[in-house]
Design a protein around this motif. Structure first.
Motif, PDB file in Angstrom:
ATOM      1  N   GLU A  57       0.821  -1.198   0.000  1.00 36.74           N
ATOM      2  CA  GLU A  57       0.000   0.000   0.000  1.00 36.74           C
ATOM      3  C   GLU A  57       0.867   1.264   0.000  1.00 36.74           C
ATOM      4  OE1 GLU A  57      -3.920   0.219   2.105  1.00 36.74           O
ATOM      5  OE2 GLU A  57      -3.113  -1.534   3.153  1.00 36.74           O
ATOM      6  N   HIS A  83     -14.418  -2.365   8.343  1.00 33.72           N
ATOM      7  CA  HIS A  83     -13.668  -3.554   8.740  1.00 33.72           C
ATOM      8  C   HIS A  83     -12.238  -3.226   9.137  1.00 33.72           C
ATOM      9  CE1 HIS A  83     -14.479  -3.321   4.374  1.00 33.72           C
ATOM     10  NE2 HIS A  83     -13.195  -3.554   4.178  1.00 33.72           N
ATOM     11  N   TYR A  84     -11.641  -2.201   8.535  1.00 34.84           N
ATOM     12  CA  TYR A  84     -10.274  -1.840   8.909  1.00 34.84           C
ATOM     13  C   TYR A  84     -10.225  -1.137  10.258  1.00 34.84           C
ATOM     14  CZ  TYR A  84      -9.510  -2.766   3.959  1.00 34.84           C
ATOM     15  OH  TYR A  84      -9.470  -3.359   2.724  1.00 34.84           O
ATOM     16  N   HIS A 103     -10.173   2.692   0.197  1.00 38.15           N
ATOM     17  CA  HIS A 103     -10.069   1.690   1.273  1.00 38.15           C
ATOM     18  C   HIS A 103      -8.659   1.558   1.871  1.00 38.15           C
ATOM     19  CE1 HIS A 103      -8.652  -0.580  -2.136  1.00 38.15           C
ATOM     20  NE2 HIS A 103      -9.856  -0.985  -2.541  1.00 38.15           N
ATOM     21  N   THR A 143     -11.365   5.108   4.478  1.00 37.10           N
ATOM     22  CA  THR A 143     -11.169   3.778   5.009  1.00 37.10           C
ATOM     23  C   THR A 143     -12.534   3.130   5.187  1.00 37.10           C
ATOM     24  OG1 THR A 143      -9.904   2.452   6.604  1.00 37.10           O
ATOM     25  CG2 THR A 143     -11.122   4.357   7.474  1.00 37.10           C
ATOM     26  N   CYS A 144     -12.563   1.932   5.742  1.00 38.50           N
ATOM     27  CA  CYS A 144     -13.790   1.134   5.785  1.00 38.50           C
ATOM     28  C   CYS A 144     -14.038   0.600   7.196  1.00 38.50           C
ATOM     29  CB  CYS A 144     -13.688  -0.042   4.815  1.00 38.50           C
ATOM     30  SG  CYS A 144     -13.336   0.440   3.111  1.00 38.50           S
ATOM     31  N   SER A 162      -5.934   0.742   4.198  1.00 42.31           N
ATOM     32  CA  SER A 162      -5.788  -0.219   5.286  1.00 42.31           C
ATOM     33  C   SER A 162      -4.498   0.009   6.064  1.00 42.31           C
ATOM     34  CB  SER A 162      -5.821  -1.649   4.711  1.00 42.31           C
ATOM     35  OG  SER A 162      -5.284  -2.581   5.615  1.00 42.31           O
ATOM     36  N   ILE A 208      -7.396  -6.798   6.297  1.00 44.06           N
ATOM     37  CA  ILE A 208      -7.539  -6.326   7.674  1.00 44.06           C
ATOM     38  C   ILE A 208      -6.208  -6.532   8.386  1.00 44.06           C
ATOM     39  CG2 ILE A 208      -8.717  -6.817   9.861  1.00 44.06           C
ATOM     40  CD1 ILE A 208     -11.073  -7.861   7.987  1.00 44.06           C
ATOM     41  N   ARG A 209      -5.765  -5.491   9.098  1.00 44.76           N
ATOM     42  CA  ARG A 209      -4.482  -5.568   9.803  1.00 44.76           C
ATOM     43  C   ARG A 209      -4.729  -5.588  11.320  1.00 44.76           C
ATOM     44  NH1 ARG A 209      -1.119  -5.315   5.514  1.00 44.76           N
ATOM     45  NH2 ARG A 209      -1.860  -4.081   3.715  1.00 44.76           N
ATOM     46  N   ASN A 224      -2.647  -0.898  14.199  1.00 43.21           N
ATOM     47  CA  ASN A 224      -2.841  -0.230  12.915  1.00 43.21           C
ATOM     48  C   ASN A 224      -4.199   0.467  12.887  1.00 43.21           C
ATOM     49  OD1 ASN A 224      -1.958  -0.124   9.838  1.00 43.21           O
ATOM     50  ND2 ASN A 224      -4.112  -0.718   9.865  1.00 43.21           N
ATOM     51  N   ALA A 225      -5.246  -0.207  13.389  1.00 42.48           N
ATOM     52  CA  ALA A 225      -6.580   0.396  13.429  1.00 42.48           C
ATOM     53  C   ALA A 225      -6.588   1.652  14.292  1.00 42.48           C
ATOM     54  CB  ALA A 225      -7.598  -0.613  13.948  1.00 42.48           C
TER      55      ALA A 225
END
Length: 440
Positions: A208, A257-258, A230, A254-255, A232, A279-280, A284-285
């Motif tokens: 990324e 789920h991330y 998106h 972003t989304c 991540s 997904i990390r 990170n989130a």
């Protein structure tokens, strides 16, 4: 006399959360008054402490019709959107057949969608190798901009562009470009394994980081407007910050789920969690949340990307073989609200991220806000009500979700599209374009 007034002690307006009465005549908001203001209305709805939000705008939805309607379709995707408080979506150009890479392909897609849409629908065009000459006509036909992949899209009819081809597309038309930013030279073949860690290792954050740098370089050379889809990998955030500080027109999304799922908690073989980029981890989130809070990440959208259950390979749990995509257009609002309130954010923050800024991204200034002159897209949202995600209650075509069994806060009670309640019985959406709306 107005057609409808909706009152709430928790209306989220551009000035923040406050008691208000929102009056609607025809399809448009004509007044935002005090909660107890006398209004001569054909219908007077008092929500009390149930919040009133503007309809959300989701600019990243894969509907897949025509051609792969067995994966999803306009009837099911837009019904799911309305159930989740989303009143406008922008459909991605790939996974349908033909992909939306020419004006003729756009007409084919609109014909397939006609009469099926429960919310308003706009369209992205696609930038692929060899179609730079088609972009101007496609833009003139009303698409909101162009999507390009820097890595394999997963479908052969929508190949990726390299740095030179991206630069050529940016030079071909003055438009918003939205970029799937993963660098193929940093991706690795995933092991055929049920271990999520093996899949995650195949798509490292470096991929990324490198692709975001490529997109920023192309934007700098062309003076173009580029939006990173998106995001991540939080490691790419300093690149985006530096580009914006230099005055480049770079934004990022972003989304859910991330922001809310943790790579280290994904069970073995749980391919419903597979998406690209992946997904990390929780740290990170945390960095993504910080960037969202300070405005570096501008919006949260679903990247609703469904497929048939067979393609998710739940039978083998093989992450390498499974289709990558998470279907969450119906669940994004409660997923984000549940996590945001735990972090000290407000409903007004969520509306900014999921309604106003996505609308502004694509120029839909009449969407995503409770304001005079805006479309009467309204959502009654009970922020303190709780529910457990039951896949059987989802409206998208295949009820596969990584949120199954998760308890969430926030229930959509009613959605109004341009002043009319969405029930699922009669599609009332229109097609959106940069030049205005037309019946679907």
């Amino acid at each position: 006399m107005v057609d409808l007034v909706v009152r709430s002690r928790r209306a989220v307006t551009p000035d923040g959360e406050q008691p208000a009465a929102v009056s609607v005549r025809g399809e448009v908001i004509v007044a935002v008054d005090a909660y107890d203001a006398p209004v001569n209305a054909a219908e007077d709805v008092d929500l009390g402490d149930v919040a009133l939000l503007p309809g959300l705008v989701d600019t990243h939805v894969h509907v897949n019709e025509p051609g792969r309607t067995q994966w999803e379709g306009f009837a099911t995707a837009t019904r799911a959107a309305a159930a989740g408080g989303v009143t406008a979506i922008i459909d991605m150009p790939l996974n349908s057949l033909p992909p939306t890479t020419s004006a003729e392909a756009l007409r084919i897609k609109q014909h397939a969608a006609a009469g099926q849409c429960h919310v308003d629908v706009g369209f992205w065009g696609g930038a692929v190798p060899g179609n730079a000459a088609d972009l101007s006509a496609l833009h003139h036909a009303g698409v909101f901009g162009f999507k390009a992949f820097l890595a394999d899209s997963g479908v052969p009819e929508f190949p990726p562009v390299d740095a030179e081809q991206l630069a050529g597309a940016l030079a071909a038309v003055e438009a918003l470009f939205v970029v799937h930013a993963e660098d193929p030279y940093h991706l690795h073949e995933a092991a055929h394994s049920p271990a999520y860690a093996d899949f995650l290792a195949s798509r490292p954050a470096d991929a990324e980081h490198a692709a975001v740098a490529t997109a920023i370089g192309a934007a700098r050379s062309a003076g173009a407007r580029v939006h990173i889809l998106h995001l991540s990998a939080a490691s790419a955030l300093p690149l985006i910050a530096a580009a914006r500080a230099d005055g480049l027109r770079i934004t990022a999304e972003t989304c859910p789920h991330y922001l809310t799922l943790d790579a280290e908690q994904i069970p073995s073989g749980a391919t419903e969690f597979k998406c690209c980029p992946p997904i990390r981890d929780a740290a990170n989130a945390d960095r993504l949340w910080a960037a969202l809070a300070d405005g570096l990440i501008t919006c949260v959208v679903s990247d609703h990307s469904p497929c048939t259950p067979e393609l998710k390979r739940a039978d083998t749990g093989d992450f390498a073989a499974a289709w990558g995509g998470i279907a969450s257009v119906q669940l994004g609002l409660p997923v984000i609200w549940s996590a945001a309130r735990a972090r000290g954010h407000t409903l007004a923050d969520v509306v900014t991220w999921m309604a106003r800024r996505p609308a502004d991204l694509v120029g839909l200034t009449g969407k995503g806000r409770l304001a005079v002159g805006a479309d009467a897209d309204l959502v009654a949202f009970a922020p303190d009500a709780r529910f457990v995600v039951d896949p059987g209650r989802l409206h998208h075509r295949h009820p596969v979700t990584p949120y199954a069994g998760r308890e969430l806060a926030g229930v959509v009670r009613t959605t109004w599209l341009r002043g009319r309640t969405v029930t699922g019985d009669r599609p009332g959406g229109v097609f959106l374009s940069r030049d205005g709306a037309a019946p679907s």
